[in-house]
Each structure stands twice: as structure tokens, then as C-alpha cells.
Design a protein around this motif. Structure first.
Motif, PDB file in Angstrom:
ATOM      1  N   LEU A  53       0.871  -1.182   0.000  1.00  0.00           N
ATOM      2  CA  LEU A  53       0.000   0.000   0.000  1.00  0.00           C
ATOM      3  C   LEU A  53       0.902   1.224   0.000  1.00  0.00           C
ATOM      4  CD1 LEU A  53      -2.772   1.432   0.334  1.00  0.00           C
ATOM      5  CD2 LEU A  53      -2.489   1.149   2.815  1.00  0.00           C
ATOM      6  N   ASP A  54       0.762   2.063  -1.030  1.00  0.00           N
ATOM      7  CA  ASP A  54       1.554   3.286  -1.128  1.00  0.00           C
ATOM      8  C   ASP A  54       0.680   4.455  -0.703  1.00  0.00           C
ATOM      9  OD1 ASP A  54       3.659   4.979  -1.654  1.00  0.00           O
ATOM     10  OD2 ASP A  54       3.198   5.152  -3.798  1.00  0.00           O
TER      11      ASP A  54
ATOM     12  N   ALA B 206       5.249  -1.489  -8.245  1.00  0.00           N
ATOM     13  CA  ALA B 206       4.589  -2.400  -9.184  1.00  0.00           C
ATOM     14  C   ALA B 206       5.581  -3.024 -10.145  1.00  0.00           C
ATOM     15  CB  ALA B 206       3.502  -1.649  -9.949  1.00  0.00           C
ATOM     16  N   ALA B 207       6.629  -2.287 -10.500  1.00  0.00           N
ATOM     17  CA  ALA B 207       7.599  -2.766 -11.487  1.00  0.00           C
ATOM     18  C   ALA B 207       8.376  -3.984 -11.006  1.00  0.00           C
ATOM     19  CB  ALA B 207       8.569  -1.645 -11.844  1.00  0.00           C
ATOM     20  N   VAL B 208       8.492  -4.164  -9.693  1.00  0.00           N
ATOM     21  CA  VAL B 208       9.211  -5.331  -9.179  1.00  0.00           C
ATOM     22  C   VAL B 208       8.260  -6.476  -8.844  1.00  0.00           C
ATOM     23  CG1 VAL B 208      11.102  -3.925  -8.311  1.00  0.00           C
ATOM     24  CG2 VAL B 208       9.191  -4.465  -6.787  1.00  0.00           C
ATOM     25  N   GLY B 209       6.993  -6.337  -9.227  1.00  0.00           N
ATOM     26  CA  GLY B 209       6.046  -7.428  -9.088  1.00  0.00           C
ATOM     27  C   GLY B 209       5.183  -7.402  -7.847  1.00  0.00           C
ATOM     28  N   LEU B 210       5.256  -6.318  -7.078  1.00  0.00           N
ATOM     29  CA  LEU B 210       4.380  -6.237  -5.913  1.00  0.00           C
ATOM     30  C   LEU B 210       2.950  -5.950  -6.345  1.00  0.00           C
ATOM     31  CD1 LEU B 210       6.585  -4.149  -3.429  1.00  0.00           C
ATOM     32  CD2 LEU B 210       6.268  -6.617  -3.491  1.00  0.00           C
ATOM     33  N   HIS B 211       2.035  -6.440  -5.576  1.00  0.00           N
ATOM     34  CA  HIS B 211       0.600  -6.210  -5.772  1.00  0.00           C
ATOM     35  C   HIS B 211       0.258  -4.900  -5.102  1.00  0.00           C
ATOM     36  CE1 HIS B 211      -2.387  -8.473  -7.531  1.00  0.00           C
ATOM     37  NE2 HIS B 211      -2.894  -9.093  -6.508  1.00  0.00           N
ATOM     38  N   VAL B 212       0.185  -3.797  -5.801  1.00  0.00           N
ATOM     39  CA  VAL B 212       0.188  -2.475  -5.180  1.00  0.00           C
ATOM     40  C   VAL B 212      -1.175  -1.788  -5.250  1.00  0.00           C
ATOM     41  CG1 VAL B 212       1.413  -0.276  -5.013  1.00  0.00           C
ATOM     42  CG2 VAL B 212       2.564  -2.247  -5.979  1.00  0.00           C
ATOM     43  N   THR B 213      -1.533  -1.139  -4.159  1.00  0.00           N
ATOM     44  CA  THR B 213      -2.651  -0.208  -4.108  1.00  0.00           C
ATOM     45  C   THR B 213      -2.086   1.167  -3.744  1.00  0.00           C
ATOM     46  OG1 THR B 213      -4.202  -1.922  -3.386  1.00  0.00           O
ATOM     47  CG2 THR B 213      -4.829   0.371  -2.970  1.00  0.00           C
ATOM     48  N   GLY B 214      -2.534   2.207  -4.433  1.00  0.00           N
ATOM     49  CA  GLY B 214      -2.130   3.573  -4.098  1.00  0.00           C
ATOM     50  C   GLY B 214      -3.285   4.316  -3.460  1.00  0.00           C
ATOM     51  N   LEU B 215      -3.000   5.085  -2.421  1.00  0.00           N
ATOM     52  CA  LEU B 215      -4.036   5.857  -1.726  1.00  0.00           C
ATOM     53  C   LEU B 215      -3.578   7.303  -1.601  1.00  0.00           C
ATOM     54  CD1 LEU B 215      -6.124   4.912   1.356  1.00  0.00           C
ATOM     55  CD2 LEU B 215      -4.747   7.000   1.465  1.00  0.00           C
TER      56      LEU B 215
ATOM     57  N   LEU C 295      -9.419   0.265   4.730  1.00  0.00           N
ATOM     58  CA  LEU C 295      -9.483  -0.602   3.564  1.00  0.00           C
ATOM     59  C   LEU C 295      -9.786  -2.021   4.024  1.00  0.00           C
ATOM     60  CD1 LEU C 295      -6.375   0.694   1.553  1.00  0.00           C
ATOM     61  CD2 LEU C 295      -8.768   1.365   1.290  1.00  0.00           C
ATOM     62  N   PRO C 296     -10.388  -2.844   3.158  1.00  0.00           N
ATOM     63  CA  PRO C 296     -10.787  -4.186   3.580  1.00  0.00           C
ATOM     64  C   PRO C 296      -9.638  -5.179   3.678  1.00  0.00           C
ATOM     65  CG  PRO C 296     -11.347  -3.839   1.269  1.00  0.00           C
ATOM     66  CD  PRO C 296     -10.866  -2.515   1.799  1.00  0.00           C
ATOM     67  N   GLU C 297      -8.456  -4.837   3.171  1.00  0.00           N
ATOM     68  CA  GLU C 297      -7.351  -5.796   3.164  1.00  0.00           C
ATOM     69  C   GLU C 297      -6.194  -5.307   4.018  1.00  0.00           C
ATOM     70  OE1 GLU C 297      -5.618  -5.755  -0.956  1.00  0.00           O
ATOM     71  OE2 GLU C 297      -7.211  -4.262  -1.202  1.00  0.00           O
ATOM     72  N   ARG C 298      -5.270  -6.228   4.270  1.00  0.00           N
ATOM     73  CA  ARG C 298      -4.044  -5.921   5.003  1.00  0.00           C
ATOM     74  C   ARG C 298      -2.863  -6.172   4.063  1.00  0.00           C
ATOM     75  NH1 ARG C 298      -7.473  -3.894   6.964  1.00  0.00           N
ATOM     76  NH2 ARG C 298      -8.297  -3.971   9.086  1.00  0.00           N
ATOM     77  N   PHE C 299      -1.739  -5.519   4.351  1.00  0.00           N
ATOM     78  CA  PHE C 299      -0.637  -5.491   3.408  1.00  0.00           C
ATOM     79  C   PHE C 299       0.669  -5.936   4.064  1.00  0.00           C
ATOM     80  CE2 PHE C 299      -3.840  -2.433   2.236  1.00  0.00           C
ATOM     81  CZ  PHE C 299      -3.987  -2.606   0.866  1.00  0.00           C
ATOM     82  N   ASP C 300       1.537  -6.510   3.220  1.00  0.00           N
ATOM     83  CA  ASP C 300       2.868  -6.904   3.694  1.00  0.00           C
ATOM     84  C   ASP C 300       3.775  -5.692   3.877  1.00  0.00           C
ATOM     85  OD1 ASP C 300       2.663  -9.939   3.431  1.00  0.00           O
ATOM     86  OD2 ASP C 300       2.158  -9.313   1.387  1.00  0.00           O
ATOM     87  N   LEU C 301       3.607  -4.710   3.002  1.00  0.00           N
ATOM     88  CA  LEU C 301       4.456  -3.520   3.010  1.00  0.00           C
ATOM     89  C   LEU C 301       3.586  -2.282   2.822  1.00  0.00           C
ATOM     90  CD1 LEU C 301       7.312  -2.140   2.787  1.00  0.00           C
ATOM     91  CD2 LEU C 301       7.136  -2.527   0.311  1.00  0.00           C
ATOM     92  N   ILE C 302       3.812  -1.266   3.634  1.00  0.00           N
ATOM     93  CA  ILE C 302       3.152   0.027   3.462  1.00  0.00           C
ATOM     94  C   ILE C 302       4.246   1.084   3.365  1.00  0.00           C
ATOM     95  CG2 ILE C 302       1.614   1.755   4.477  1.00  0.00           C
ATOM     96  CD1 ILE C 302       0.048  -0.463   5.782  1.00  0.00           C
ATOM     97  N   THR C 303       4.106   1.973   2.391  1.00  0.00           N
ATOM     98  CA  THR C 303       5.089   3.038   2.193  1.00  0.00           C
ATOM     99  C   THR C 303       4.402   4.400   2.203  1.00  0.00           C
ATOM    100  OG1 THR C 303       4.876   2.846  -0.222  1.00  0.00           O
ATOM    101  CG2 THR C 303       6.615   1.544   0.832  1.00  0.00           C
ATOM    102  N   CYS C 304       5.176   5.424   2.537  1.00  0.00           N
ATOM    103  CA  CYS C 304       4.690   6.807   2.481  1.00  0.00           C
ATOM    104  C   CYS C 304       5.926   7.690   2.329  1.00  0.00           C
ATOM    105  CB  CYS C 304       3.911   7.155   3.741  1.00  0.00           C
ATOM    106  SG  CYS C 304       3.055   8.754   3.633  1.00  0.00           S
TER     107      CYS C 304
ATOM    108  N   LYS D  84      -0.148  -6.623   7.706  1.00  0.00           N
ATOM    109  CA  LYS D  84      -0.227  -8.018   8.112  1.00  0.00           C
ATOM    110  C   LYS D  84       0.752  -8.256   9.267  1.00  0.00           C
ATOM    111  CE  LYS D  84      -1.366  -9.853   3.514  1.00  0.00           C
ATOM    112  NZ  LYS D  84      -0.915 -10.744   2.401  1.00  0.00           N
ATOM    113  N   PRO D  85       0.564  -9.311  10.043  1.00  0.00           N
ATOM    114  CA  PRO D  85       1.543  -9.629  11.089  1.00  0.00           C
ATOM    115  C   PRO D  85       2.954  -9.734  10.498  1.00  0.00           C
ATOM    116  CG  PRO D  85      -0.420 -10.977  11.356  1.00  0.00           C
ATOM    117  CD  PRO D  85      -0.583 -10.243  10.054  1.00  0.00           C
ATOM    118  N   GLY D  86       3.888  -9.042  11.124  1.00  0.00           N
ATOM    119  CA  GLY D  86       5.255  -9.050  10.628  1.00  0.00           C
ATOM    120  C   GLY D  86       5.501  -8.152   9.448  1.00  0.00           C
TER     121      GLY D  86
END
Length: 253
Positions: free
Chosen positions: A46-47, A60-69, A98-107, A133-135
Motif C-alpha cells: 500500500l503506497d 509495481a515494477a518489481v512485481g508487488l501487488h500495489v494499491t495507491g491511496l 481498507l478491507p485488506e491488510r498489506f505486507d508492506l506500506i510506504t509513504c 499483516k503480522p510481521g
């Protein structure tokens, strides 16, 4: 001519920011994440405060499943046009759900400095923690108090940038420090010449600086298990006179 922050600017933002090293920042974040044991293959990200999607694109270019907010519909409009396969959603950093949880969040790009009170910053960090997500890992940068006081040498930047469809934008951004409010204030003037037309606007942007000591308590209150505050690009402990720091905060496993 006066416009709210991140509205009229959206259409010319990428032209003005063409030299921003989003790719280097992404490598900095992803290297830290991998070294910390985060499995990135097939991971979700999540960005936050994604703007026109410059950093989102690198994730996204490295294959992460990304959402932008982002909180600006104008910036999101540009992001969606540039990256139609990425999901972009509107939301306030302090209150989004948001309804989902993420492995990585950036800002990135001192976006959290646009939160002008410690309470707003704490709320944003709590929302980020709630969406990991946990961890999982939160990575962000902020300008320090010194960085906000002394943003640019000479307190102004100026330039001329070509626009993708032809034409150009002349920008003159001036900065001063409001000592009473302890805020950095940028008057962002842009003159756009495009298609034989001329238009101008000014946006006023305000930032509060956050030193490492200002970040410890909100990170703790948000429930992060551990965190590290470092300098870019070598992950060194921050010196007292550093203008910007990066924070890597891990959720409970």
C-alpha cells in the motif's frame, strides 16, 4: 489563481518532479525489507499519499501487488491515467479504512510532514499499523525540524519543465519558516504555456518538521513491535543536523 494544495499542481507535477529518484528510493526500501526477512515474492503493498503514482510505479515494477491511496482526487486522476492496471483509492491518511491488510506500506517524499499536528501524525501511523499483516513493514520518510526550517538554499527554487503534450511550465516556489506556528510554508507558483494558452496558479503548502525524538512515542502508541530511524542512502543512524530521516517500523509478528 490561488488553488488548494495538490489540485492544479497535479497536471504538471510529474514534469516538475522529473528528476526525483523514485527508483533509488524503492531500491532503498526494498533492500531493507528483504534484509529484514520480508518475503516480497507475490507480496502486497500500500503506497500512502501516492500522488501521481511515481513511487507506486516502482513498487509495481518489481512485481508487488500495489494499491495507491491519496487524499487528492486531482493527483489520483493523473495516477490512474498513467497506470491503469494499478488500483488507486481516495482516502485520508488519518482515517482511511481498507478491507485488506498489506505486507508492506510506504509513504514517501515527506508526505507525512503535511500532517500539521502530532495528533494527526499519530493517527496516520495508527491507521498504517492497522493495515499491516503480522510481521509487515511500514517505511516512510519525514523532513526534520531543521529540514523544514531550511528547506532550500536561498529559500526558493525555479525552473522550466517541458510538458508531455508540448508546451512548458515555469515554476517559482518560495519558502519561509513561520516561527510562530513552527511550520514551513511554500508558495508554489506555476505558469503553464500549452496549446497557445497561458494559465497561472499558486498553491500554498505547509509542513511540520518531525525529529526522531518526535516519532518514538507515536510509533510505540500505534503498536509497532520495533523500528529503526536511519539516514538515506546508507542506513546510518541520523546525525543531529540531518534534514530528513527514514523510518522502518515492523508490525507484531
Amino acid at each position: 489563481m490561488q488553488r488548494p494544495p495538490f489540485t492544479a499542481l497535479a497536471a504538471v507535477y510529474d514534469a516538475i518532479m522529473a528528476d526525483v529518484e523514485y527508483d533509488h528510493w524503492a531500491d532503498f526500501v526494498l533492500t531493507y525489507a528483504r534484509d529484514g526477512g520480508l518475503e516480497l515474492a507475490g507480496a502486497s503493498a500500500l503506497d500512502l499519499a501516492c500522488g501521481t503514482g511515481g513511487f507506486t510505479r516502482e513498487l509495481a515494477a518489481v512485481g508487488l501487488h500495489v494499491t495507491g491511496l491519496d487524499g487528492s482526487e486531482d493527483m489520483l486522476r493523473e495516477a490512474r491515467a498513467r497506470q491503469p492496471t494499478v488500483e488507486f483509492v481516495a482516502g485520508d491518511l488519518r482515517t482511511f479504512t481498507l478491507p485488506e491488510r498489506f505486507d508492506l506500506i510506504t509513504c514517501v517524499f515527506d508526505s507525512l510532514n503535511n500532517l500539521l499536528t502530532p495528533g494527526d501524525l499519530a493517527a496516520a501511523l495508527a491507521r498504517a499499523a492497522a493495515h499491516l499483516k503480522p510481521g509487515g513493514l511500514l517505511a516512510f520518510d519525514v523532513n526534520t525540524r531543521l529540514g523544514v526550517r531550511e528547506l532550500w538554499e536561498g529559500d526558493a527554487i525555479e525552473g522550466l519543465a517541458p510538458l508531455p503534450g508540448g508546451g512548458e511550465v515555469h515554476y517559482h516556489w518560495s519558502h519561509h519558516h513561520d516561527t510562530g506556528a513552527d511550520l514551513g510554508v511554500v508558495q508554489a507558483f506555476c505558469r503553464i504555456e500549452e496549446g497557445g494558452e497561458l494559465r497561472e496558479f499558486v498553491e500554498t503548502h505547509r509542513e511540520r518538521g518531525y525529529d526522531p525524538a518526535d516519532l518514538e512515542e507515536p510509533l510505540r502508541t500505534a503498536g509497532f513491535a520495533r523500528w529503526e530511524i536511519v539516514e538515506y542512502p546508507d542506513y546510518a543512524p541520523p546525525m543531529p543536523d540531518v534534514p530528513r530521516v527514514w523510518v522502518f517500523a515492523w508490525a507484531q509478528a
